[in-house]
Design a protein around this motif. Structure first.
Motif, mmCIF file in Angstrom:
data_model
loop_
_atom_site.group_PDB
_atom_site.id
_atom_site.type_symbol
_atom_site.label_atom_id
_atom_site.label_comp_id
_atom_site.label_asym_id
_atom_site.label_seq_id
_atom_site.Cartn_x
_atom_site.Cartn_y
_atom_site.Cartn_z
ATOM 1 N N LEU A 171 0.822 -1.205 0.000
ATOM 2 C CA LEU A 171 0.000 0.000 0.000
ATOM 3 C C LEU A 171 0.861 1.262 0.000
ATOM 4 N N ASP A 172 2.006 1.205 0.693
ATOM 5 C CA ASP A 172 2.923 2.346 0.694
ATOM 6 C C ASP A 172 3.440 2.637 -0.709
ATOM 7 N N LYS A 173 3.765 1.569 -1.460
ATOM 8 C CA LYS A 173 4.229 1.752 -2.842
ATOM 9 C C LYS A 173 3.109 2.319 -3.714
ATOM 10 N N THR A 174 1.889 1.831 -3.481
ATOM 11 C CA THR A 174 0.742 2.345 -4.231
ATOM 12 C C THR A 174 0.523 3.823 -3.931
ATOM 13 N N PHE A 175 0.630 4.175 -2.643
ATOM 14 C CA PHE A 175 0.472 5.573 -2.251
ATOM 15 C C PHE A 175 1.548 6.449 -2.903
ATOM 16 N N LYS A 176 2.757 5.912 -2.962
ATOM 17 C CA LYS A 176 3.846 6.679 -3.569
ATOM 18 C C LYS A 176 3.553 6.951 -5.047
ATOM 19 N N LEU A 177 3.050 5.926 -5.747
ATOM 20 C CA LEU A 177 2.697 6.108 -7.156
ATOM 21 C C LEU A 177 1.564 7.116 -7.312
#
Length: 400
Positions: free
Chosen positions: A52-58
């Motif tokens: 989810l952190d990677k998704t948020f970053k994108l």
């Protein structure tokens, strides 16, 4: 003159040693507060946070069209060709969000990262809300409600992390879910089978989130203050201090540590204890206490570095929490009204008609402590809170 200087420096050194011991004690106190929150790590394979952190970053790096921020405005068409093309391009992101939030969310506590991620959480909720509106417009009510339930799960994930920015994110997501739900039921009369997916909200969650977040904030502020002061580095307080030579900053830090830090630490302890107490109160009483606290604390603690910057940031959280509670209570009462309609073929003309078969008691408005209002319209009903101004505007103006 030389002897006086030596005596003064020696006295300052002794005072600094004494203050340093008190800082160590405050740091231990902060660590104990962290432990009391019982926010323990979980196995990485069970944790959705890395994905989810990677998704948020994108999402944070994405550029969204201007209309994306106006989807809740009257007249917005979620079924336009532009919206369909936009959501088609975001289908992979949407599916990832919906799948990953089925797992527990347990991020590491990193206040700076949480602040940076705040817009991303709202973007994720807005994407799901937009998709829910399009699905409703196309008659796919089950899928539309799935999107709304996904927003609610994301909000619940955020709310379980004891950090104020996450509590704020959670409240915003709950509000987005309810507005999307309002749009869906305004477009379509739910059948009995569709109604099974209609969410039931728990207003206590937002209050619990606020309370836990305030405790974490207390621990964080104590810990970070003692960490900065013990380290002897001003640059940790911000980049603007990086270029100042250490032979200037270190003496200044010692002076601050000896003559001001205890004042600021006392302020933080006193402030956070009072804020935690106020967070347990109903909003009308909490508002009075907050107004008095604003005046008294500014008078009592004016002049401290932290006391001048820390307090204002907390004032809005109580209003946002009450607003989220009001939205949830209204949504739950609306759910009961639809159950009533499914059984009786019409909407209730008062909340009393739904007691006790569909709701146990009259739901209270967090803004005035009175029951929520129900107003009959030509094409249905509206259930609302009086909002922050405490006035019944018949469902308009400041009402929620």
């Amino acid at each position: 003159l030389f002897i006086s200087l030596v005596v003064s420096l020696s006295t300052l050194w002794v005072m600094d040693r004494s203050v340093s011991k008190e800082l160590d004690s405050a740091r231990s106190e902060a660590s104990a507060m962290f432990d009391s929150l019982n926010y323990k790590p979980i196995a990485e394979k069970d944790n959705s946070a890395p994905i989810l952190d990677k998704t948020f970053k994108l999402l944070n790096e994405d550029k969204f069209p201007e209309w994306f921020y106006k989807i809740e405005e009257t007249g917005f068409d979620p079924a336009s060709a532009e919206v369909r093309e936009f959501l088609k391009g975001k289908s992979e992101t949407l599916n990832l969000i919906k799948n990953v939030i089925k797992m527990p969310y347990h991020p590491e506590i990193d206040f700076r990262k949480h602040i940076e991620e705040f817009p991303s959480g709202q973007h994720a909720g807005r994407l799901l809300s937009l998709d829910a509106r399009l699905k409703a417009k196309d008659g796919e009510i089950g899928k539309s409600l799935d999107d709304i339930n996904a927003i609610i799960r994301l909000a619940a994930h955020m709310g379980r992390v004891p950090v104020l920015i996450h509590a704020l994110n959670s409240n915003g997501l709950y509000n987005k879910a309810i507005k999307a739900l309002e749009y869906v039921v305004g477009q379509h009369t739910l059948s009995s089978s569709e109604f099974e997916k209609y969410p039931l909200f728990n207003p206590e969650n937002v209050r619990k989130s606020l309370n836990a977040s305030l405790k974490m904030e207390s621990a964080f502020l104590l810990y970070i203050i003692t960490d900065y002061l013990r380290a002897g580095n001003f640059y940790k307080l911000g980049k603007e201090f990086e270029d100042i030579p250490s032979f200037i900053t270190k003496p200044l830090l010692i002076i601050y540590r000896v003559f001001v830090s205890q004042h600021d630490i006392a302020y933080i302890r006193d402030l956070m204890q009072k804020l935690e107490t106020i967070a347990l109160l109903p909003f009308p009483q909490a508002k009075k206490e907050m107004d008095a606290l604003t005046i008294n604390f500014r008078k009592k603690y004016r002049g401290g570095i932290l006391s001048d910057i820390a307090f204002p940031g907390y004032l809005g959280f109580y209003k946002r929490t009450a607003k989220a509670e009001a939205y949830m209570a209204a949504a739950n009462t609306g759910r009961a009204a639809m159950q009533y309609r499914l059984k009786n073929g019409r909407y209730p003309i008062s909340i009393d008609e739904m007691i006790p078969q569909f709701i146990n008691a009259k739901p209270l408005d967090p803004f005035d402590g009175m029951p929520l209002k129900l107003k009959k319209l030509d094409n249905g009903i509206v259930i609302y809170s009086v909002g922050e101004n405490g006035k019944d505007d018949s469902g308009g103006e400041d009402d929620i």
